[in-house]
Write an enzyme that holds these catalytic residues in place. Structure first.
Site, PDB file in Angstrom:
ATOM      1  N   ARG A 199       0.838  -1.214   0.000  1.00  0.00           N
ATOM      2  CA  ARG A 199       0.000   0.000   0.000  1.00  0.00           C
ATOM      3  C   ARG A 199       0.869   1.258   0.000  1.00  0.00           C
ATOM      4  NH1 ARG A 199      -4.177  -0.035   4.593  1.00  0.00           N
ATOM      5  NH2 ARG A 199      -5.006   1.717   3.425  1.00  0.00           N
TER       6      ARG A 199
ATOM      7  N   HIS B 171      -5.801   7.685  12.214  1.00  0.00           N
ATOM      8  CA  HIS B 171      -5.505   6.249  12.058  1.00  0.00           C
ATOM      9  C   HIS B 171      -4.059   6.005  11.625  1.00  0.00           C
ATOM     10  CE1 HIS B 171     -10.050   5.096  11.548  1.00  0.00           C
ATOM     11  NE2 HIS B 171      -9.729   5.406  12.780  1.00  0.00           N
TER      12      HIS B 171
ATOM     13  N   CYS C  23       8.413   2.002  16.040  1.00  0.00           N
ATOM     14  CA  CYS C  23       9.304   0.977  16.582  1.00  0.00           C
ATOM     15  C   CYS C  23       8.653   0.357  17.820  1.00  0.00           C
ATOM     16  CB  CYS C  23      10.666   1.578  16.941  1.00  0.00           C
ATOM     17  SG  CYS C  23      11.745   0.332  17.685  1.00  0.00           S
TER      18      CYS C  23
ATOM     19  N   CYS D  87      15.434   0.193  13.334  1.00  0.00           N
ATOM     20  CA  CYS D  87      14.815   1.457  13.734  1.00  0.00           C
ATOM     21  C   CYS D  87      15.887   2.541  13.630  1.00  0.00           C
ATOM     22  CB  CYS D  87      14.306   1.335  15.167  1.00  0.00           C
ATOM     23  SG  CYS D  87      13.908   2.921  15.933  1.00  0.00           S
TER      24      CYS D  87
ATOM     25  N   GLY E 104     -16.608  11.523   2.450  1.00  0.00           N
ATOM     26  CA  GLY E 104     -16.118  10.240   1.934  1.00  0.00           C
ATOM     27  C   GLY E 104     -15.856   9.190   2.984  1.00  0.00           C
TER      28      GLY E 104
ATOM     29  N   SER F 112     -17.863   6.005   5.376  1.00  0.00           N
ATOM     30  CA  SER F 112     -19.102   5.226   5.514  1.00  0.00           C
ATOM     31  C   SER F 112     -19.725   5.365   6.901  1.00  0.00           C
ATOM     32  CB  SER F 112     -18.811   3.745   5.239  1.00  0.00           C
ATOM     33  OG  SER F 112     -17.886   3.259   6.195  1.00  0.00           O
TER      34      SER F 112
ATOM     35  N   ASN G   8     -20.796  12.824   0.521  1.00  0.00           N
ATOM     36  CA  ASN G   8     -20.424  11.423   0.289  1.00  0.00           C
ATOM     37  C   ASN G   8     -21.069  10.942  -1.013  1.00  0.00           C
ATOM     38  OD1 ASN G   8     -18.877   9.342   1.679  1.00  0.00           O
ATOM     39  ND2 ASN G   8     -20.757   8.148   1.709  1.00  0.00           N
ATOM     40  N   LEU G   9     -20.457   9.927  -1.590  1.00  0.00           N
ATOM     41  CA  LEU G   9     -20.993   9.408  -2.848  1.00  0.00           C
ATOM     42  C   LEU G   9     -22.431   8.942  -2.688  1.00  0.00           C
ATOM     43  CD1 LEU G   9     -20.191   8.819  -5.772  1.00  0.00           C
ATOM     44  CD2 LEU G   9     -19.485   6.538  -5.051  1.00  0.00           C
TER      45      LEU G   9
END
Ligand code: OAD
Length: 233
Positions: free
Chosen positions: A59, A109, A117, A136, A175, A177, A201-202
């Site tokens: 990602r 988040h 570490c 690290c 955007g 849920s 939102n969509l």
């Protein structure tokens, strides 16, 4: 639009969808292809660290192939030109708000481009992979994990977010849920504290009926139009 002076904005995966980053719960989303228990919990990491490190390495690498869209740049323009207070809170771990020009972002988040570490607790900027167990940068232990908040862990900067919510007169959710707490509860909290609440939102989110107003469509259209309204008011 009536004049506002303190805005809290919450963004979710939907703001980055048009940049080409998969959301979590839409059809074909990340949680259809991977199990939350395997890749987004401390227990999953303890069970199979290679799977988890590889998932986040991929990602992180994919960020090189995407660009911020008009919704990200509109929020950066709002931060620059709005004369009141603004706090941008994101559940996203991508760096598209930063690359879109926003400078003050609360990544509740965590961030893909950060390493945590597990030995010394230091958070370090991170661009490369972790599956090869690099040391690290601070304590040299080969014990880095992605600096993202997993299910069962406490989101970052909750105090700062709560303080901003207390004084805000407009809360805008973009955007997301509305499926994951505590972020999903922000709208109720803002309303209780007297703020006006707006969803962009969509499609209707799980909590759409709680908002004073909801506008539905792609973020790349709704967000620039809303920013224009705020700056023109
Ligand atoms: P979700 O995947 O749950 O929701 C994405 C929302 O974006 C949906 O309501 C879509 O309708 C909407 N959407 C999709 N494309 C859009 C577009 N072009 N414009 C506007 N909206 C669009 O993602 P989040 O709500 O961000 O947490 O998920 C919240 C958290 O759940 C994530 O931060 C992550 C996940 O599990 C952790 O990993 C801890």
């Amino acid at each position: 639009m009536t004049q506002v002076s303190r805005i809290v904005i919450l963004t979710g995966a939907g703001i980055s969808a048009e940049s080409g980053i998969d959301t979590f719960r839409d059809s074909g989303g990340l949680w259809e292809k991977h199990s939350i228990e395997d890749v987004a919990t401390p227990e999953g990491f303890a069970r199979d660290p290679d799977l988890v490190l590889g998932f986040y390495d991929a990602r992180r690498a994919a960020l090189a192939d995407v660009e911020p869209n008009a919704a990200h740049t509109a929020l950066a323009r709002l931060e620059r030109d709005f004369s009141g207070d603004l706090l941008l809170v994101t559940q996203n771990v991508d760096d598209l708000h930063e690359r879109g020009g926003s400078t003050t972002i609360c990544h509740m988040h965590g961030e893909l481009k950060s390493a945590l570490c597990t030995s010394c607790g230091t958070r370090s900027p991170w661009e490369t992979t972790m599956i090869d167990r690099p040391p690290c940068p601070v304590c040299q232990a080969p014990t880095l994990r992605p600096d993202v908040v997993w299910f069962g862990e406490i989101p970052y900067q909750m105090r700062r977010i709560e303080e901003a919510m207390m004084g805000c007169d407009l809360f805008v959710s973009i955007g997301t849920s509305g499926a994951v707490y505590p972020a999903a509860g922000f709208v109720q909290q803002a309303k209780r504290l007297g703020a006006r609440t707006l969803e962009l939102n969509l499609e209707p989110s799980e909590g759409t009926s709680i908002f004073h107003e909801a506008r539905h469509g792609p973020a790349s259209e709704l967000v620039p139009a809303w920013v224009e309204e705020v700056l023109g008011a």
